[in-house]
Design a protein around this motif. Structure first.
Motif, short mmCIF file in Angstrom:
data_model
loop_
_atom_site.label_atom_id
_atom_site.label_comp_id
_atom_site.label_asym_id
_atom_site.label_seq_id
_atom_site.Cartn_x
_atom_site.Cartn_y
_atom_site.Cartn_z
N ILE A 45 0.84 -1.20 0.00
CA ILE A 45 0.00 0.00 0.00
C ILE A 45 0.87 1.25 0.00
CG2 ILE A 45 -1.61 1.35 1.40
CD1 ILE A 45 -3.00 -1.24 2.16
N ALA A 46 1.91 1.25 0.83
CA ALA A 46 2.81 2.39 0.88
C ALA A 46 3.43 2.63 -0.50
CB ALA A 46 3.90 2.15 1.92
N TYR A 47 3.89 1.57 -1.14
CA TYR A 47 4.52 1.69 -2.46
C TYR A 47 3.53 2.23 -3.49
CZ TYR A 47 6.64 0.30 -6.89
OH TYR A 47 7.13 0.30 -8.16
N ARG A 48 2.30 1.73 -3.48
CA ARG A 48 1.30 2.17 -4.46
C ARG A 48 0.86 3.61 -4.24
NH1 ARG A 48 -2.79 -2.59 -6.42
NH2 ARG A 48 -1.22 -4.23 -6.74
N CYS A 49 1.10 4.13 -3.06
CA CYS A 49 0.73 5.52 -2.78
C CYS A 49 1.93 6.46 -2.89
CB CYS A 49 0.11 5.62 -1.39
SG CYS A 49 -1.47 4.73 -1.26
N GLY A 50 3.05 5.94 -3.43
CA GLY A 50 4.19 6.82 -3.71
C GLY A 50 5.23 6.90 -2.63
N PHE A 51 5.17 6.02 -1.62
CA PHE A 51 6.18 6.00 -0.57
C PHE A 51 7.20 4.90 -0.90
CE2 PHE A 51 2.53 7.87 1.48
CZ PHE A 51 3.07 8.86 2.29
N SER A 52 8.46 5.26 -0.91
CA SER A 52 9.51 4.27 -1.20
C SER A 52 10.04 3.61 0.07
CB SER A 52 10.67 4.93 -1.95
OG SER A 52 11.19 6.03 -1.21
N ASP A 53 9.64 4.15 1.22
CA ASP A 53 10.14 3.64 2.50
C ASP A 53 8.97 3.47 3.45
OD1 ASP A 53 11.12 4.52 5.45
OD2 ASP A 53 12.71 3.42 4.40
N GLN A 54 8.77 2.25 4.00
CA GLN A 54 7.63 2.00 4.86
C GLN A 54 7.72 2.77 6.18
OE1 GLN A 54 6.61 -2.11 5.45
NE2 GLN A 54 5.12 -1.67 7.06
N ALA A 55 8.93 2.92 6.69
CA ALA A 55 9.07 3.65 7.95
C ALA A 55 8.66 5.11 7.77
CB ALA A 55 10.52 3.57 8.42
N HIS A 56 9.04 5.71 6.62
CA HIS A 56 8.63 7.07 6.33
C HIS A 56 7.11 7.15 6.21
CE1 HIS A 56 8.50 10.62 3.30
NE2 HIS A 56 8.43 11.06 4.54
N PHE A 57 6.52 6.17 5.54
CA PHE A 57 5.07 6.10 5.39
C PHE A 57 4.39 6.06 6.76
CE2 PHE A 57 1.50 2.89 5.05
CZ PHE A 57 0.54 3.80 4.65
N SER A 58 4.89 5.22 7.65
CA SER A 58 4.27 5.07 8.97
C SER A 58 4.37 6.37 9.77
CB SER A 58 4.94 3.93 9.74
OG SER A 58 4.71 2.69 9.09
N ARG A 59 5.53 7.05 9.70
CA ARG A 59 5.69 8.31 10.44
C ARG A 59 4.72 9.37 9.90
NH1 ARG A 59 11.17 7.20 9.75
NH2 ARG A 59 11.33 8.79 8.09
N ARG A 60 4.65 9.52 8.59
CA ARG A 60 3.75 10.50 7.98
C ARG A 60 2.29 10.18 8.31
NH1 ARG A 60 5.04 15.27 4.81
NH2 ARG A 60 7.16 15.03 4.05
N PHE A 61 1.95 8.91 8.24
CA PHE A 61 0.57 8.49 8.48
C PHE A 61 0.16 8.78 9.92
CE2 PHE A 61 -3.10 5.83 9.03
CZ PHE A 61 -3.71 5.83 7.78
N ARG A 62 1.00 8.44 10.85
CA ARG A 62 0.69 8.68 12.26
C ARG A 62 0.56 10.18 12.54
NH1 ARG A 62 0.92 5.92 17.04
NH2 ARG A 62 1.86 4.08 16.08
N SER A 63 1.40 10.98 11.88
CA SER A 63 1.35 12.42 12.07
C SER A 63 0.02 13.01 11.61
CB SER A 63 2.50 13.09 11.31
OG SER A 63 2.43 14.49 11.40
N GLN A 64 -0.54 12.47 10.50
CA GLN A 64 -1.79 13.02 9.97
C GLN A 64 -3.03 12.43 10.63
OE1 GLN A 64 -2.01 14.08 5.89
NE2 GLN A 64 -4.10 13.38 5.60
N PHE A 65 -2.99 11.12 10.94
CA PHE A 65 -4.20 10.44 11.43
C PHE A 65 -4.15 10.05 12.90
CE2 PHE A 65 -4.22 9.67 6.82
CZ PHE A 65 -5.48 10.12 6.49
#
Length: 328
Positions: free
Chosen positions: A285-305
């Motif tokens: 899911i992270a890759y399909r939404c344009g994130f190349s790094d899962q850890a970065h995805f998780s940090r951004r996601f937690r910050s917004q939601f």
């Protein structure tokens, strides 16, 4: 669609009163009058599909208007816009100093927060669709740019949107809640594209700027899975300088780079809450939404939601399961 009201079952002297009560419940308070001495005849049908509330009005010889007085009596419609799709006959309309004669196939948008006047001469059928205001304005800009603007049914995207919306209203009972929400999202995209196609025919700078914003946001949504998507790439795609595009976003209270991340995360949240994507790993899911790094995805996601992607998925799927069991 379900028949909500028909004058065929009502005494002639009670028809207009009952029509007005249900009509205004589906739309907003209005001043209404019949322009014929014949007994009033009308049918109201309705259904809901995802974010859309459909109401089909079949009627003849009616004049309806909203005024500053009726607008003050509105309660829960201010956050919505109404898309009018003429199915047969013609409708004269006026809002925001724009006057149109909408014929079969034409579209137009009404804003319940400003006065309008609508006239049905003879028999007409109109599909009114209640749409969340922010779903259109975040793509097209302020509604003042397009409310009351007639969108001709001969325009290619408009013809496609009209056919899709009409068919969607007929299939509402056959769709699961998840499919209904996805289809209404597709419908909103088509409506926005139809309005943008019509706005492109206008030349004032404000409309041109709004169209540029719409193109930029559409490009972002269509390329959200590209990890290399950048403000410079977006500006090149829509044919303006990066500085000019940054100014346009800033004027609407946004930042283009922040908007790209915002849309990546919204796309991810939608996938996480969709049962169809339940089999997908978080990394995919992270890759399909344009994130190349899962850890970065998780940090951004937690910050917004305010929660991790896995927690968000669990809560969303539990809510959907509970909603299905309650409705069943």
């Amino acid at each position: 669609m379900q028949t909500l009201f028909t004058t065929a079952n009502v005494r002639p002297e009670d028809r207009f009163r009952q029509w007005r009560e249900l009509c205004e419940d589906r739309l907003v308070p209005m001043v209404q009058s019949s322009s014929s001495d014949e007994p009033f005849q009308a049918v109201i049908e309705g259904t809901t599909v995802g974010s859309f509330v459909f109401t089909k009005f079949s009627l003849q010889n009616l004049r309806a208007s909203t005024t500053p007085q009726t607008i003050r009596h509105q309660n829960n419609k201010t956050d919505h816009l109404f898309l009018s799709v003429v199915l047969s006959g013609s409708v004269k309309a006026n809002q925001n100093d724009r006057s149109t004669i909408d014929r079969a196939g034409d579209l137009s948008v009404r804003d319940p927060n400003t006065p309008w006047t609508i006239e049905h001469e003879g028999y007409s059928e109109v599909l009114a669709i209640e749409i969340p205001r922010d779903r259109l304005e975040r793509v097209l800009g302020s509604s003042r740019h397009f409310v009351g603007l007639g969108v001709g049914g001969h325009l290619p995207v408009t013809a496609l949107a009209r056919s899709f919306l009409h068919n969607l209203s007929q299939l509402s009972e056959q769709l699961t809640p998840e499919s209904a929400e996805r289809m209404s999202a597709t419908g909103i995209d088509l409506v926005a594209a139809s309005i943008a196609e019509r706005m492109a025919l206008e030349v004032p700078g404000s409309l041109r700027s709004s169209l540029t914003m719409q193109k930029a946001k559409s490009y972002i949504d269509n390329n959200i899975g590209n990890a290399d998507l950048s403000p410079m790439q977006v500006s090149s795609a829509v044919g303006v300088s990066l500085r000019h595009l940054q100014v346009l976003f800033r004027e609407s209270g946004q930042n283009i780079a922040a908007w790209i991340w915002h849309r990546r995360l919204e796309n991810a949240a939608r996938r996480l809450s969709d049962p169809i994507s339940a089999h997908m790993m978080l990394q995919e899911i992270a890759y399909r939404c344009g994130f190349s790094d899962q850890a970065h995805f998780s940090r951004r996601f937690r910050s917004q939601f305010g929660m991790s992607p896995s927690e968000y998925r669990h809560e969303a799927l539990v809510r959907r399961a509970g909603a299905r069991s309650t409705s069943g």
